[in-house]
Design an enzyme around this catalytic site. Sequence first.
Site, PDB file in Angstrom:
ATOM      1  N   ASP A   2       0.842  -1.182   0.000  1.00  0.00           N
ATOM      2  CA  ASP A   2       0.000   0.000   0.000  1.00  0.00           C
ATOM      3  C   ASP A   2       0.886   1.244   0.000  1.00  0.00           C
ATOM      4  O   ASP A   2       1.880   1.319   0.741  1.00  0.00           O
ATOM      5  CB  ASP A   2      -0.892  -0.024   1.245  1.00  0.00           C
ATOM      6  CG  ASP A   2      -1.876   1.113   1.277  1.00  0.00           C
ATOM      7  OD1 ASP A   2      -2.695   1.226   0.354  1.00  0.00           O
ATOM      8  OD2 ASP A   2      -1.836   1.899   2.254  1.00  0.00           O
ATOM      9  N   GLU A  32       1.570   0.327  -4.931  1.00  0.00           N
ATOM     10  CA  GLU A  32       1.142   1.638  -5.419  1.00  0.00           C
ATOM     11  C   GLU A  32       2.352   2.571  -5.471  1.00  0.00           C
ATOM     12  O   GLU A  32       2.867   2.975  -4.434  1.00  0.00           O
ATOM     13  CB  GLU A  32       0.086   2.225  -4.486  1.00  0.00           C
ATOM     14  CG  GLU A  32      -1.217   1.451  -4.455  1.00  0.00           C
ATOM     15  CD  GLU A  32      -2.225   2.089  -3.517  1.00  0.00           C
ATOM     16  OE1 GLU A  32      -3.306   2.455  -3.987  1.00  0.00           O
ATOM     17  OE2 GLU A  32      -1.925   2.218  -2.322  1.00  0.00           O
TER      18      GLU A  32
END
Length: 847
Positions: A460, A497
């Site tokens: 993340d 990400e």
Amino acid sequence: MLDADLTKATAHWIDRATLAWRGATSSSSRYALAYSPKADIEFEAGDLTGDIHLIRLAPGALTGPQQDKWPHLKDYGALTVDPEDAGLVKTALQAQLVATERTPSGGLLTATGVQIPGVLDDVYAPATSSRLGPTGGALPTLSVWAPTARKVELKLQHEIVRMRRDDTTGVWSVTGPPSWYGRYYTYLVTVVAAGTLVTNEVTDPYSLSVSADGGRSQLIRLDSVKPPGWDDLVKPPPVRQDRASIYELHVRDFSASDPTVPAAERGTYRAFTGDGHGMRELRRLAADGLTHVHLLPVFDFATVPERRADRTEPAGDLASMPADSERQQAHVTATAAGDSFNWGYDPLHYTVPEGSYATDPEGSGRVAEFRGMVKGLNDAGLRVVMDVVYNHTHAAGQAEGSVLDRIVPGYYHRLLADGAVADSTCCANTAPEHAMMGKLVVDSVVTWAKAYKIDGFRFDLMGHHQKAGMLAVRRALDALTPARDGVDGRAVLLYGEGWNFGEVAGDARFVQATQGNLAGTGIGTFSDRLRDAVRGGGPFDADPGVRGFGSGLADSPGPELANAEELIMIGLTGNLRDYVLPSGKKGSEVSYNGSPAGYAATPRDTVSYVDAHDNETLYDALAYKLPPATSMADRVRMQSLSLATVLLSQGTAFLHAGSERLRSKSLDRNSYDSGDWFNRLLWDCAQGNGFGAGLPPKPGNEARWPYARPLLADPALRADCAAINAARARFGELLRIRYSSPAFGLGSLAEIQDRLTFPAAAIPGVITMCLDATGIDPRWKSITVVFNATSRSGQPAVAGLAGASLTLHPVQAASGDAVVRRSAFDGTTGTFTVPARTVSVFVRPGN
């Protein structure tokens, strides 16, 4: 002018000999580090009071290497520790610290707190080689890094046990008898926090098991907590990262609404070990070619009460309420803080399975159930990816739910210039660039890979990590071997990400793990380029109706469509920066909102997707964007066409669970806390696809209610079994086509540039991709894919195929879709005929 604020920390102690001082230092001022073992320094009547001891500091300048290591401090002044006071450094680090500037006569000019991560990394560098947390065999050992603590004790239920400090590493440890196994424990850490000497009772950051809701750690041996068959687990064959197809799934979504799962097991790990609708469908997807299931956070997070009895679910018969009503969301938001649902991006313990997904959250049962889930997925033919969130914690400082910061205050989190914790990730940002936070990340990932046989990790907000840190994770995984560790770490996927924002943006503090920076590493990053070109607009548009190639723009020729098509063509190559398009442009020369579109060096660097848990589902995005009169049959076709840009591209294919079934969240664009109702994943088509479940929750969606209300009220937008089954069938066909030929996984820029072309004359709204399969595919000489996103038949011609014999791909020739079966190829002219809103794949026999 007097500047004394002890609530801030604007001085940075970057190594044992140097403080970085905000602003220029003065040769006429006297500088010192004031420290108080009693933590009683206060500012009163214009000066400092308390039990003050001093480390003398002399003005200097940051060296070039120091500026390189701390780029955000490069314009700071420097203060050097007096060599005669160097022996006081470790003592001072266990005390309250204040950096001071005084006039030659002793008048106070400046007093500020001190940031200490740099000096801790320097002084206690050997700690990075320590084994932390629960270790040992017959005799258990517990170790915790707490270099600034005065005292650390082990609280073993009601027994207090002294721990020994290693002065070289700052690690406190204790070894006990075998009877300790199975018992709960916490640490009592006496340390200076926020200028006050406190004793914190805190769990172990390296916990392997915890009590319900994470209040206490549990000392266990992982090798003794296993489901039946764990030692004989046979994994599906490994898949190269650029050949993987990944299905993003939330544990609770998977079974919470599935009546074929026993009620006590819905929403839990155990649902993956049975034969409910969801598991049957996952087995079917694996048979079609799906390779991995990506699980949203399954580590221990803070935002769901882990005991089912402690939760409160929404009241009322939500299904009976009007499709465009505000009432459903009102019921859901009223209980959101205490219900069973959250995405889980709120870490509490990084290396413990989440307890709310276990039938019994108390202790080690969650470990066995988690492993059972992994085995169930592996037995279904699927490898398992974990979504990990090392970039922030649920809480920091002395707040409830803070773990790291109550052991080593001011170290594990990234601090801003004034000492405040950065929160650009919407929570308290961690600082993986600090050595021991970076070590925690690597150690945790390795534990998941070895002890739980996890096959991949999705990071993340990976752009908030260092590139060097992610490469360290990759090296640690690559070092794992089946003979020694029971896992081939080289087969473990790594992606995340790669967004560039916040206090670290533009490599402000270090070289980030962002899209372009990771090119060539094989660590994948999500490509927003393909996503936005297919869907249209971007996730933050005020108007959700902005169209893309897959949502109606194909019928509006012009510069916007041309740019979208270039973005998609580059996306089909794996978003390669150096791939040259027919126009002569390299991928890096195609514009994506003014930035280079192509950034990858190899297709392993790219994860392609058109929807994910963030933002509206693909079906919902198309509901906003497609012309209102679009029939359900054509909506299915555009859903399939959009997904085809992912499944038939080079690089990793990433799919949001349910998109193959037209999954809707009733237009909710951020369903992280929207309960089971808006997040339903419905395996039985008779239940619909989730559209028309009421207006989405007011927070984050209210501005779009005027757009959403008429759509939700339209019964024509609620998918029936015919539509859902058709979408699922087309998805399966695309998966089977992806894995029918190695040409969809060419693996390198050289092979892709040589074998993948876009040869047809430009027809707005139609993209033609040719793959040369000569010598790599035993059946076919070439494969041609035509994406016709327009509302009319498309007839692209490829001069180089004139005189050749091409047929519809066997999968599509046998398709239940009568429309795609009408696709044709005229060998005389090399012209394809592809129906409206259709992706057709043609093969040329040979080899």
